[in-house]
Design an enzyme around this catalytic site. Structure first.
Site, short mmCIF file in Angstrom:
data_model
loop_
_atom_site.label_atom_id
_atom_site.label_comp_id
_atom_site.label_asym_id
_atom_site.label_seq_id
_atom_site.Cartn_x
_atom_site.Cartn_y
_atom_site.Cartn_z
N GLY A 113 0.83 -1.21 0.00
CA GLY A 113 0.00 0.00 0.00
C GLY A 113 0.86 1.25 0.00
CB ILE A 135 4.80 -9.59 9.08
CG1 ILE A 135 3.30 -9.31 8.92
CG2 ILE A 135 5.39 -8.77 10.21
CD1 ILE A 135 2.46 -9.88 10.05
CG ASP A 136 1.39 -9.42 5.10
OD1 ASP A 136 1.30 -9.93 6.22
OD2 ASP A 136 0.70 -8.44 4.74
O1 F6P Z 1 0.12 -6.27 6.20
C1 F6P Z 1 0.45 -6.59 7.50
C2 F6P Z 1 -0.75 -7.11 8.26
O2 F6P Z 1 -0.34 -7.45 9.56
C3 F6P Z 1 -1.48 -8.28 7.59
O3 F6P Z 1 -0.82 -9.51 7.78
C4 F6P Z 1 -2.83 -8.18 8.25
O4 F6P Z 1 -3.82 -8.75 7.44
C5 F6P Z 1 -3.04 -6.70 8.41
O5 F6P Z 1 -1.75 -6.11 8.36
C6 F6P Z 1 -3.72 -6.32 9.70
O6 F6P Z 1 -3.91 -4.95 9.73
P1 F6P Z 1 -4.40 -4.14 11.01
O7 F6P Z 1 -3.21 -3.84 11.86
O8 F6P Z 1 -5.04 -2.93 10.42
O9 F6P Z 1 -5.37 -5.01 11.73
#
Ligand code: F6P
Length: 356
Positions: A113, A135-136
């Site tokens: 993003g 982390i993804d």
């Molecule tokens: O992109 C990193 C991440 O931790 C994803 O693994 C997860 O789906 C998302 O962000 C969670 O986002 P938030 O912190 O808005 O709940």
């Protein structure tokens, strides 16, 4: 030169190590000034920044989170004013502010993003350099993002611990890990912890196949089954399990609940007790493992080269073990996903793990 740096999107281990490495090299080797915008792109819009010097970054390489703060619901191209329900484009405000501050380069530490927004700003003339974080591990243009190793290591330890309860209680234990639409964390941690079944978004599962595998395990005398479920895992022909929508976010969908749903169905259909644990944000928190500190340091110091060489519109990247660069266009073209023929998928199958 005067360089602006920001951390944006979900936090993860290693962000501070990047900030530190970039700042130290920029100051010591090049004599540049470095400022850090606060809370991601929000700092660029609201004119909030701090000066980064040796003192500010002292001993932060081992600290989790980001000393600059971050946000994953602020987009200069779709910005929501307080109490407003329709977004406006404030990118001209950002451009004017960068000019006003005499920023010679903007370093954006973030995932998909963030780098999308960074690329759009670059196309409007902002001298941007990206650093791949998440982390993804799903960002294009690089073999690895920092933060991933720490998430895998936390997940592996957690799954190891869950396994003891699975064994003692003869249960089906499901562990849900983050990763959005990419199964990297589930694949790595499932393999490392010796899971029986790994479910990833890239390989939709069949309930029948999972039940068959559990039956086969029971017949073979195994008293429990350990299933690692990526939050993006889904049944063949079915949709993702969505936990909530986050207004203003570049990607508003927040996944969650896949393991609990599957666990309930498996318990009903097999008669074996099932429990689901969601690791969630645990995977993003705390101190980075040493390999992430090292990768972050290489990325931070490596990004200085890109600024010095004026390779704007590029992101520092890891390619076959070496620090290289990729264009932001390449980095954001498509998510880097697990391919069903990936070597680790094949190796996992060779040791008896099924992917549903
Ligand atoms: O992109 C990193 C991440 O931790 C994803 O693994 C997860 O789906 C998302 O962000 C969670 O986002 P938030 O912190 O808005 O709940």
């Amino acid at each position: 030169l005067k360089i602006g740096i920001l951390t944006s999107g979900g936090d993860c281990a290693g962000m501070n190590a990047v900030i530190r490495a970039f700042t130290l090299r920029a100051i010591h080797e090049f004599g540049w000034r470095v400022v850090g915008f606060l809370d991601g792109f929000a700092g660029l819009i609201d004119k909030q920044f701090i000066t980064l010097d040796e003192k500010q970054v002292f001993k932060i390489a081992s600290q989790g989170g980001t000393i600059l703060g971050t946000s994953n619901n602020v987009d200069p191209f779709e910005y929501y004013l307080p109490n407003s329900t329709s977004p406006i484009d404030v990118s001209d405000r950002v451009l004017a502010y960068i000019k006003e501050l005499h920023i010679d380069a903007l370093v954006t530490i973030g995932g998909d993003g963030t780098q999308h927004m960074a690329y759009r700003l670059f196309k409007l003339g902002v001298p941007v350099i990206g650093i791949p974080k998440t982390i993804d591990n799903d960002l294009g243009g690089t073999d690895q993002t920092f933060g991933f190793d720490t998430a895998v290591s936390i997940a592996t330890e957690a799954i190891d611990r869950i396994q003891t309860t699975a064994e003692s209680h003869h249960r089906i234990m499901l562990v849900e890990v983050m990763g959005r639409y990419a199964g990297w964390i589930a694949l790595y941690s499932g393999l490392a912890s010796g899971a029986d079944i790994i479910l990833i978004p890239e390989i939709p599962f069949s309930l029948e196949r999972i039940k068959d595998q559990i039956d086969a395990r029971v017949r073979d005398g195994h008293k429990y089954t350990l299933i690692v479920v990526s939050e993006g895992a889904r049944e063949e022909g079915k949709d993702y399990s969505i936990m909530k929508m986050v207004k203003n976010s570049h990607d508003p969908i927040r996944l969650g609940g896949a393991a609990a749903q599957l666990g309930q169905r498996l318990e009903e259909e097999t008669g074996i007790e099932a429990r689901a644990t969601v690791l969630g944000h645990l995977l993003r928190g705390g101190v980075p493992v040493s390999s992430d500190r090292i990768l972050s340091t290489r990325y931070g110091a490596g990004a200085v080269d890109l600024v010095a060489d004026k390779k704007f519109g590029h992101m520092v990247a890891l390619r076959q073990g070496k620090i290289a660069s990729a264009t932001l266009e390449e980095a954001t073209m498509a998510l880097r996903l697990v391919t069903p023929d990936h070597e680790l998928v094949a190796r996992a199958k060779q040791v008896g793990i099924i992917f549903g």
